[in-house]
Design a protein around this motif. Sequence first.
Motif, short mmCIF file in Angstrom:
data_model
loop_
_atom_site.label_atom_id
_atom_site.label_comp_id
_atom_site.label_asym_id
_atom_site.label_seq_id
_atom_site.Cartn_x
_atom_site.Cartn_y
_atom_site.Cartn_z
N MET A 1 0.73 -1.03 -0.22
CA MET A 1 0.59 -0.03 0.11
C MET A 1 0.95 0.78 -0.03
O MET A 1 2.39 1.28 0.39
CB MET A 1 -0.72 0.35 1.17
CG MET A 1 -1.52 -0.92 1.00
SD MET A 1 -3.26 -1.58 2.60
CE MET A 1 -4.62 -0.07 2.10
N ALA A 2 0.13 2.25 -0.37
CA ALA A 2 1.42 3.68 -0.58
C ALA A 2 0.94 4.44 0.98
O ALA A 2 -0.07 4.05 1.39
CB ALA A 2 0.61 4.58 -1.74
N ARG A 3 1.55 5.66 0.95
CA ARG A 3 1.11 6.18 2.06
C ARG A 3 -0.04 7.02 2.21
O ARG A 3 -0.43 7.20 1.25
CB ARG A 3 2.90 6.92 2.16
CG ARG A 3 3.83 6.68 2.44
CD ARG A 3 5.29 7.42 2.48
NE ARG A 3 6.26 7.14 2.83
CZ ARG A 3 6.53 6.58 4.18
NH1 ARG A 3 5.87 7.13 5.29
NH2 ARG A 3 7.71 6.05 3.92
N THR A 4 -0.49 7.08 3.14
CA THR A 4 -1.69 8.55 2.98
C THR A 4 -1.47 10.02 3.76
O THR A 4 -0.50 9.48 4.36
CB THR A 4 -3.11 8.04 4.29
OG1 THR A 4 -2.96 6.71 4.27
CG2 THR A 4 -3.84 8.57 4.31
N ALA A 5 -1.16 10.99 2.17
CA ALA A 5 -0.88 11.67 1.85
C ALA A 5 -1.97 12.29 3.14
O ALA A 5 -2.80 12.34 2.75
CB ALA A 5 -1.57 12.32 0.62
N LEU A 6 -1.44 13.79 3.53
CA LEU A 6 -2.75 14.66 4.03
C LEU A 6 -2.35 16.03 3.77
O LEU A 6 -1.32 15.86 2.79
CB LEU A 6 -1.78 14.76 5.66
CG LEU A 6 -1.76 12.78 6.60
CD1 LEU A 6 -0.82 13.79 7.57
CD2 LEU A 6 -2.89 12.55 7.04
N THR A 7 -3.21 16.64 3.62
CA THR A 7 -3.52 17.76 3.24
C THR A 7 -3.51 19.26 4.32
O THR A 7 -3.90 18.88 5.15
CB THR A 7 -4.94 18.47 2.74
OG1 THR A 7 -4.98 17.41 1.42
CG2 THR A 7 -4.91 19.45 1.81
N ALA A 8 -2.98 19.81 4.28
CA ALA A 8 -2.41 21.29 4.94
C ALA A 8 -3.83 22.28 5.80
O ALA A 8 -4.29 22.16 4.78
CB ALA A 8 -1.53 21.76 4.97
N THR A 9 -4.06 22.32 6.95
CA THR A 9 -4.96 23.51 7.34
C THR A 9 -4.41 24.85 7.45
O THR A 9 -3.23 24.82 8.31
CB THR A 9 -6.04 22.90 8.41
OG1 THR A 9 -6.83 21.71 7.38
CG2 THR A 9 -6.78 24.04 8.84
N ALA A 25 -4.21 8.14 11.86
CA ALA A 25 -2.69 7.71 11.50
C ALA A 25 -2.28 6.60 10.72
O ALA A 25 -3.37 5.62 11.32
CB ALA A 25 -1.71 7.74 12.59
N GLU A 26 -1.90 6.66 9.88
CA GLU A 26 -1.81 5.00 9.24
C GLU A 26 -0.56 4.53 9.19
O GLU A 26 0.30 4.62 9.03
CB GLU A 26 -1.30 5.86 7.23
CG GLU A 26 -1.22 4.54 6.43
CD GLU A 26 -2.22 2.85 6.24
OE1 GLU A 26 -1.78 2.36 7.25
OE2 GLU A 26 -3.43 3.31 6.26
N LEU A 27 -1.03 3.33 10.14
CA LEU A 27 0.40 3.62 10.94
C LEU A 27 1.06 2.38 10.62
O LEU A 27 2.15 1.78 10.81
CB LEU A 27 -0.32 2.28 12.86
CG LEU A 27 -0.98 4.11 13.71
CD1 LEU A 27 -2.02 3.57 14.37
CD2 LEU A 27 -0.40 4.77 13.61
N THR A 28 0.28 1.51 9.12
CA THR A 28 0.68 0.45 8.45
C THR A 28 2.22 0.65 7.81
O THR A 28 3.66 0.98 7.55
CB THR A 28 0.42 -0.76 8.15
OG1 THR A 28 -0.84 -1.11 8.83
CG2 THR A 28 0.66 -1.46 7.79
N ASP A 29 1.62 1.47 6.89
CA ASP A 29 2.30 2.69 5.41
C ASP A 29 2.53 3.85 5.83
O ASP A 29 3.55 3.81 5.16
CB ASP A 29 1.23 2.69 4.75
CG ASP A 29 1.22 0.90 4.00
OD1 ASP A 29 2.14 -0.31 4.74
OD2 ASP A 29 -0.21 0.50 3.50
N VAL A 98 6.61 14.70 2.95
CA VAL A 98 8.13 14.38 4.05
C VAL A 98 6.73 13.19 4.71
O VAL A 98 5.86 13.29 4.60
CB VAL A 98 7.75 15.62 5.43
CG1 VAL A 98 8.19 15.40 6.46
CG2 VAL A 98 8.14 16.94 4.51
N TRP A 99 8.09 12.85 4.49
CA TRP A 99 7.07 11.02 5.12
C TRP A 99 7.34 10.98 6.88
O TRP A 99 8.07 11.30 7.49
CB TRP A 99 8.16 10.00 4.09
CG TRP A 99 7.80 9.25 3.19
CD1 TRP A 99 7.44 10.49 2.36
CD2 TRP A 99 8.63 8.58 2.21
NE1 TRP A 99 6.98 10.37 0.80
CE2 TRP A 99 8.23 9.09 0.52
CE3 TRP A 99 9.51 7.65 2.43
CZ2 TRP A 99 8.66 8.28 -0.56
CZ3 TRP A 99 10.01 6.75 0.74
CH2 TRP A 99 9.72 7.56 -0.64
#
Length: 117
Positions: A1-9, A25-29, A98-99
């Motif tokens: 799976m891919a990382r889950t991208a977050l959008t800034a506020t 949070a995507e704790l696995t990937d 940033v990862w």
Amino acid sequence: MARTALTATKLTEAGIDPEAVDTAAELTDGNSFQWAPHRLFVVLNGDDAALTPTFVNPSVVGPSSLAVADLPGNAVAAGKWRPYGPFDASYRQPDGSVWVNYAGTTPTNVTVAVFDA
């Protein structure tokens, strides 16, 4: 799976409701967010065990291209929240993000958010 991208506020003088903009949070990937010089990453640990985010540094130095160590953030205790950042440009991945990886027991009920200061 891919990382889950977050959008800034964007933070405002009037304030924001962090619970309205956080995500699981995507704790696995792991998660990712686009790098910016004044961007903050926040973890809210609603679990009963501590959790440690690690910020992956893709930088290398010297003629041997030695890897720069990743940054383990301070642990987030159970039931607490902690902000991290801002991050310098050395944490920017080739795609501009940033990862974030996570370590600790496999907690549940952990949310994260990204804010522009």
